[in-house]
Structure formats: C-alpha cells, structure tokens
Design a protein around this motif. Structure first.
Motif, PDB file in Angstrom:
ATOM      1  N   ILE A  35       0.846  -1.194   0.000  1.00 50.65           N
ATOM      2  CA  ILE A  35       0.000   0.000   0.000  1.00 50.65           C
ATOM      3  C   ILE A  35       0.882   1.245   0.000  1.00 50.65           C
ATOM      4  O   ILE A  35       0.621   2.209  -0.725  1.00 50.65           O
ATOM      5  CB  ILE A  35      -0.975  -0.010   1.199  1.00 50.65           C
ATOM      6  N   ARG A  36       1.949   1.211   0.795  1.00 53.51           N
ATOM      7  CA  ARG A  36       2.899   2.326   0.822  1.00 53.51           C
ATOM      8  C   ARG A  36       3.467   2.562  -0.569  1.00 53.51           C
ATOM      9  O   ARG A  36       3.609   3.698  -1.006  1.00 53.51           O
ATOM     10  CB  ARG A  36       4.028   2.031   1.809  1.00 53.51           C
ATOM     11  N   GLU A  37       3.791   1.498  -1.289  1.00 51.47           N
ATOM     12  CA  GLU A  37       4.313   1.629  -2.649  1.00 51.47           C
ATOM     13  C   GLU A  37       3.283   2.269  -3.575  1.00 51.47           C
ATOM     14  O   GLU A  37       3.634   3.084  -4.423  1.00 51.47           O
ATOM     15  CB  GLU A  37       4.759   0.274  -3.190  1.00 51.47           C
TER      16      GLU A  37
ATOM     17  N   GLU B  84       4.939  19.536   1.200  1.00 50.06           N
ATOM     18  CA  GLU B  84       5.750  20.285   0.240  1.00 50.06           C
ATOM     19  C   GLU B  84       7.121  19.609   0.144  1.00 50.06           C
ATOM     20  O   GLU B  84       7.700  19.223   1.157  1.00 50.06           O
ATOM     21  CB  GLU B  84       5.901  21.740   0.685  1.00 50.06           C
ATOM     22  N   GLY B  85       7.621  19.462  -1.062  1.00 51.58           N
ATOM     23  CA  GLY B  85       8.913  18.818  -1.279  1.00 51.58           C
ATOM     24  C   GLY B  85       8.859  17.302  -1.234  1.00 51.58           C
ATOM     25  O   GLY B  85       9.901  16.640  -1.285  1.00 51.58           O
ATOM     26  N   ALA B  86       7.656  16.734  -1.153  1.00 47.65           N
ATOM     27  CA  ALA B  86       7.499  15.282  -1.014  1.00 47.65           C
ATOM     28  C   ALA B  86       8.054  14.515  -2.207  1.00 47.65           C
ATOM     29  O   ALA B  86       8.731  13.498  -2.033  1.00 47.65           O
ATOM     30  CB  ALA B  86       6.035  14.921  -0.802  1.00 47.65           C
ATOM     31  N   ARG B  87       7.772  14.989  -3.403  1.00 50.98           N
ATOM     32  CA  ARG B  87       8.221  14.262  -4.600  1.00 50.98           C
ATOM     33  C   ARG B  87       9.746  14.181  -4.628  1.00 50.98           C
ATOM     34  O   ARG B  87      10.322  13.124  -4.871  1.00 50.98           O
ATOM     35  CB  ARG B  87       7.687  14.915  -5.867  1.00 50.98           C
TER      36      ARG B  87
ATOM     37  N   GLU C  64      13.743   6.682  -2.691  1.00 50.77           N
ATOM     38  CA  GLU C  64      13.510   5.491  -3.512  1.00 50.77           C
ATOM     39  C   GLU C  64      14.746   5.136  -4.337  1.00 50.77           C
ATOM     40  O   GLU C  64      15.057   3.962  -4.515  1.00 50.77           O
ATOM     41  CB  GLU C  64      12.284   5.679  -4.407  1.00 50.77           C
ATOM     42  N   ARG C  65      15.448   6.147  -4.843  1.00 49.09           N
ATOM     43  CA  ARG C  65      16.687   5.877  -5.584  1.00 49.09           C
ATOM     44  C   ARG C  65      17.713   5.209  -4.674  1.00 49.09           C
ATOM     45  O   ARG C  65      18.356   4.237  -5.060  1.00 49.09           O
ATOM     46  CB  ARG C  65      17.257   7.169  -6.162  1.00 49.09           C
TER      47      ARG C  65
ATOM     48  N   LYS D 160      20.729   0.463  -2.981  1.00 42.61           N
ATOM     49  CA  LYS D 160      21.203  -0.318  -1.839  1.00 42.61           C
ATOM     50  C   LYS D 160      20.632  -1.741  -1.832  1.00 42.61           C
ATOM     51  O   LYS D 160      21.344  -2.699  -1.537  1.00 42.61           O
ATOM     52  CB  LYS D 160      20.813   0.398  -0.543  1.00 42.61           C
ATOM     53  N   ASN D 161      19.351  -1.878  -2.166  1.00 41.12           N
ATOM     54  CA  ASN D 161      18.669  -3.162  -1.989  1.00 41.12           C
ATOM     55  C   ASN D 161      18.490  -3.983  -3.265  1.00 41.12           C
ATOM     56  O   ASN D 161      18.611  -5.203  -3.228  1.00 41.12           O
ATOM     57  CB  ASN D 161      17.299  -2.940  -1.354  1.00 41.12           C
ATOM     58  N   GLU D 162      18.169  -3.329  -4.364  1.00 46.34           N
ATOM     59  CA  GLU D 162      17.853  -4.053  -5.597  1.00 46.34           C
ATOM     60  C   GLU D 162      19.046  -4.184  -6.536  1.00 46.34           C
ATOM     61  O   GLU D 162      19.259  -5.232  -7.132  1.00 46.34           O
ATOM     62  CB  GLU D 162      16.702  -3.359  -6.340  1.00 46.34           C
TER      63      GLU D 162
END
Length: 117
Positions: free
Chosen positions: A14-16, A75-78, A85-86, A91-93
């Motif tokens: 859901i978060r995704e 504000e600034g969320a994106r 996410e990058r 780090k993970n993928e």
C-alpha cells in the motif's frame, strides 16, 4: 479483488501505491490523499494496515496529518521520495540485479537492445 504479493507485507505494498501516486503526480504536493477508511474499503484490508502504510510516509516526512482533515502530501514530497527510492533501489535491488547480470554474462549492449524493445 487485489492480487497481493505474498512475499511482501500488505502495508508495504500500500505504501508503494501511495508512493507511486506522489511520484507520478497523480496527487500533487499540498493535496489531500484518500482517507484511511476509503483505501481500506477499496482494497478490502484492515484500516490499521492502511494506517501503518501512511505512518511510514509520515515518518519519512512526505505526508502530513492535518487534524480533522486527513492526510496531505507535504511540500517537497516528490523530491524527498525520489531521493529515498533511488537510494533504496541502489542499496537493496541493484546488487541483486548486478549479480544476475554477471551470472548470465550479459553486457551493456544486450541490456540496451532489450530496453529499446
């Protein structure tokens, strides 16, 4: 009916979805997000599961609770989400992907040729 990925908790999925809404700008900074109750109903999940997904984004600082009004994109969320996410991807993928590329003996030309298809 939802097709949940069995290997990942539902609140993460859901978060995704919420993250995708913000990154794709289908919900812009300053705009309200769907209510916990609405998402829970639409996805047929427990409202606590949705609350946990929202809380993870509140903790990250990309959405904010407005008492009596609901959840809003900060504000600034994106920009913050893109950076987060990058970093998570790298780090993970990426290490897993690189390992598979090497195991399959693929080169950049192979990958780029298939990316264009």
């Amino acid at each position: 009916m939802n097709n949940w990925n069995e290997t990942q908790p539902i609140f993460v999925q859901i978060r995704e979805r919420l993250t995708d809404m913000i990154l794709s700008a289908s919900v812009k900074e300053g705009e309200a997000l769907p209510s916990v109750r609405q998402i829970a109903t639409d996805l047929s999940v427990n409202p606590l599961t949705v609350t946990k997904a929202y809380q993870s984004l509140v903790d990250l600082g990309v959405i904010e609770k407005r008492r009596g009004l609901g959840m809003f994109v900060a504000e600034g969320a994106r920009k913050e989400l893109l950076a987060h996410e990058r970093e998570a991807f790298l780090k993970n993928e990426w290490p897993r992907i690189m390992k598979q590329i090497k195991a399959l003996n693929l080169d950049i030309e192979d990958l780029m040729r298939h990316a264009e298809e």
